[in-house]
Write an enzyme that holds these catalytic residues in place. Structure first.
Site, PDB file in Angstrom:
ATOM      1  N   ARG A 190      -2.043  -6.378  -8.283  1.00 32.05           N
ATOM      2  CA  ARG A 190      -0.983  -7.327  -7.932  1.00 32.05           C
ATOM      3  C   ARG A 190      -0.880  -8.467  -8.928  1.00 32.05           C
ATOM      4  O   ARG A 190       0.165  -8.789  -9.429  1.00 32.05           O
ATOM      5  CB  ARG A 190      -1.239  -7.910  -6.537  1.00 32.05           C
ATOM      6  CG  ARG A 190      -0.815  -6.994  -5.437  1.00 32.05           C
ATOM      7  CD  ARG A 190      -1.390  -7.416  -4.145  1.00 32.05           C
ATOM      8  NE  ARG A 190      -2.846  -7.324  -4.186  1.00 32.05           N
ATOM      9  CZ  ARG A 190      -3.636  -7.524  -3.143  1.00 32.05           C
ATOM     10  NH1 ARG A 190      -3.120  -7.862  -1.995  1.00 32.05           N
ATOM     11  NH2 ARG A 190      -4.944  -7.394  -3.243  1.00 32.05           N
ATOM     12  N   LYS A 220     -16.506  -6.333   5.973  1.00 32.23           N
ATOM     13  CA  LYS A 220     -15.230  -7.058   5.987  1.00 32.23           C
ATOM     14  C   LYS A 220     -14.782  -7.377   7.408  1.00 32.23           C
ATOM     15  O   LYS A 220     -13.793  -8.069   7.596  1.00 32.23           O
ATOM     16  CB  LYS A 220     -14.148  -6.246   5.265  1.00 32.23           C
ATOM     17  CG  LYS A 220     -14.179  -6.411   3.758  1.00 32.23           C
ATOM     18  CD  LYS A 220     -12.822  -6.059   3.158  1.00 32.23           C
ATOM     19  CE  LYS A 220     -12.769  -6.301   1.670  1.00 32.23           C
ATOM     20  NZ  LYS A 220     -11.494  -5.882   1.059  1.00 32.23           N
ATOM     21  N   SER A 254      -2.913  -7.900   2.915  1.00 28.00           N
ATOM     22  CA  SER A 254      -3.247  -7.658   4.325  1.00 28.00           C
ATOM     23  C   SER A 254      -3.757  -8.934   4.993  1.00 28.00           C
ATOM     24  O   SER A 254      -3.413  -9.238   6.129  1.00 28.00           O
ATOM     25  CB  SER A 254      -4.318  -6.579   4.442  1.00 28.00           C
ATOM     26  OG  SER A 254      -3.843  -5.366   3.931  1.00 28.00           O
ATOM     27  N   HIS A 286       0.842  -1.202   0.000  1.00 30.92           N
ATOM     28  CA  HIS A 286       0.000   0.000   0.000  1.00 30.92           C
ATOM     29  C   HIS A 286       0.882   1.260   0.000  1.00 30.92           C
ATOM     30  O   HIS A 286       0.617   2.208  -0.729  1.00 30.92           O
ATOM     31  CB  HIS A 286      -0.876   0.058   1.260  1.00 30.92           C
ATOM     32  CG  HIS A 286      -1.955  -0.971   1.342  1.00 30.92           C
ATOM     33  ND1 HIS A 286      -2.117  -1.798   2.427  1.00 30.92           N
ATOM     34  CD2 HIS A 286      -2.952  -1.306   0.475  1.00 30.92           C
ATOM     35  CE1 HIS A 286      -3.176  -2.579   2.229  1.00 30.92           C
ATOM     36  NE2 HIS A 286      -3.683  -2.315   1.057  1.00 30.92           N
TER      37      HIS A 286
HETATM   38  P1  ADP Z   1      -9.904  -3.037  -0.710  1.00 30.91           P
HETATM   39  O1  ADP Z   1     -10.827  -3.575   0.339  1.00 30.91           O
HETATM   40  O2  ADP Z   1     -10.399  -1.777  -1.347  1.00 30.91           O
HETATM   41  O3  ADP Z   1      -9.445  -4.051  -1.722  1.00 30.91           O
HETATM   42  P2  ADP Z   1      -7.185  -3.101   0.304  1.00 30.91           P
HETATM   43  O4  ADP Z   1      -6.647  -2.356   1.471  1.00 30.91           O
HETATM   44  O5  ADP Z   1      -7.135  -4.580   0.347  1.00 30.91           O
HETATM   45  O6  ADP Z   1      -8.656  -2.559   0.138  1.00 30.91           O
HETATM   46  O7  ADP Z   1      -6.454  -2.639  -1.014  1.00 30.91           O
HETATM   47  C1  ADP Z   1      -6.491  -1.297  -1.464  1.00 30.91           C
HETATM   48  C2  ADP Z   1      -5.808  -1.203  -2.804  1.00 30.91           C
HETATM   49  O8  ADP Z   1      -4.427  -1.488  -2.664  1.00 30.91           O
HETATM   50  C3  ADP Z   1      -6.330  -2.180  -3.873  1.00 30.91           C
HETATM   51  O9  ADP Z   1      -6.304  -1.531  -5.125  1.00 30.91           O
HETATM   52  C4  ADP Z   1      -5.326  -3.308  -3.831  1.00 30.91           C
HETATM   53  O10 ADP Z   1      -5.264  -3.981  -5.060  1.00 30.91           O
HETATM   54  C5  ADP Z   1      -4.054  -2.516  -3.550  1.00 30.91           C
HETATM   55  N1  ADP Z   1      -3.025  -3.342  -2.928  1.00 30.91           N
HETATM   56  C6  ADP Z   1      -3.148  -4.142  -1.846  1.00 30.91           C
HETATM   57  N2  ADP Z   1      -1.974  -4.746  -1.562  1.00 30.91           N
HETATM   58  C7  ADP Z   1      -1.087  -4.332  -2.503  1.00 30.91           C
HETATM   59  C8  ADP Z   1       0.280  -4.611  -2.787  1.00 30.91           C
HETATM   60  N3  ADP Z   1       0.971  -5.494  -2.068  1.00 30.91           N
HETATM   61  N4  ADP Z   1       0.877  -3.990  -3.821  1.00 30.91           N
HETATM   62  C9  ADP Z   1       0.154  -3.122  -4.580  1.00 30.91           C
HETATM   63  N5  ADP Z   1      -1.148  -2.818  -4.392  1.00 30.91           N
HETATM   64  C10 ADP Z   1      -1.764  -3.411  -3.364  1.00 30.91           C
END
Ligand code: ADP
Length: 163
Positions: free
Chosen positions: A95, A43, A133, A19
């Protein structure tokens, strides 16, 4: 490119180095970056909204030397929040192929709801590509070392939560 506002929405439960990398890169594409922390009751997040906001708050300090950064909780339809923020783009990280289908559909639906707002995808950096996460929480819960996936501050919060 004056006053270009980008919104990076996510649950950030917890915020990972993946992130953080997207935040850093997005901050170079706009004049103002809004990081939207989704309340996401469905969630059932491990960390409260306040904690998730604090984790993000902690890492964005250096970006503030260059651009305006705001961290805002949100609930409801994403496109309404984008409009409220005055953003012209939604930033998402990609990803793997598994992210693609959902993100593709979301971007398409959001485009139908408001064609003036562009979804911009940033490819995950190879070194962070496998970080999720959900898996970070699983590893921390089982007593594994998560130091290569999250900041020391997030690592400490995970340790506190699981001990
Ligand atoms: P959501 O519930 O909106 O998917 P997340 O916190 O899981 O929330 O992810 C937010 C954004 O960050 C999404 O676009 C996800 O694809 C991206 N993301 C999550 N982990 C990574 C990572 N390791 N590298 C790049 N982007 C990521």
């Amino acid at each position: 490119m004056a006053n270009r506002v980008a919104l990076y929405p996510g649950t950030f439960d917890p915020m990972t180095l993946g992130h953080l990398d997207i935040m850093k890169r997005a901050s170079r594409l706009c004049d103002k970056l809004v990081i939207g922390v989704a309340i996401n009751r469905d969630k059932n997040p491990l960390f409260s909204l306040d904690e998730r906001v604090e984790m993000v708050e902690y890492v964005v300090k250096p970006f503030r030397e260059r651009i305006d950064v705001e961290i805002k909780p949100f609930e409801g339809l994403l496109i309404h929040f984008v409009e409220k923020c005055g953003a012209s783009m939604i930033v998402r990280g990609l990803r793997a192929v598994s992210d693609f289908e959902y993100e593709f559909q979301m971007a398409g639906m959001n485009d139908r709801l408001n064609p003036d707002i562009e979804t911009v995808f940033l490819m995950a950096d190879p070194q962070y590509q496998t970080i999720a996460s959900r898996l970070v929480k699983e590893i921390a819960r089982l007593g594994g070392d998560v130091s290569q996936f999250v900041t020391p501050e997030v690592e400490r919060r995970l340790k506190d939560r699981y001990t």
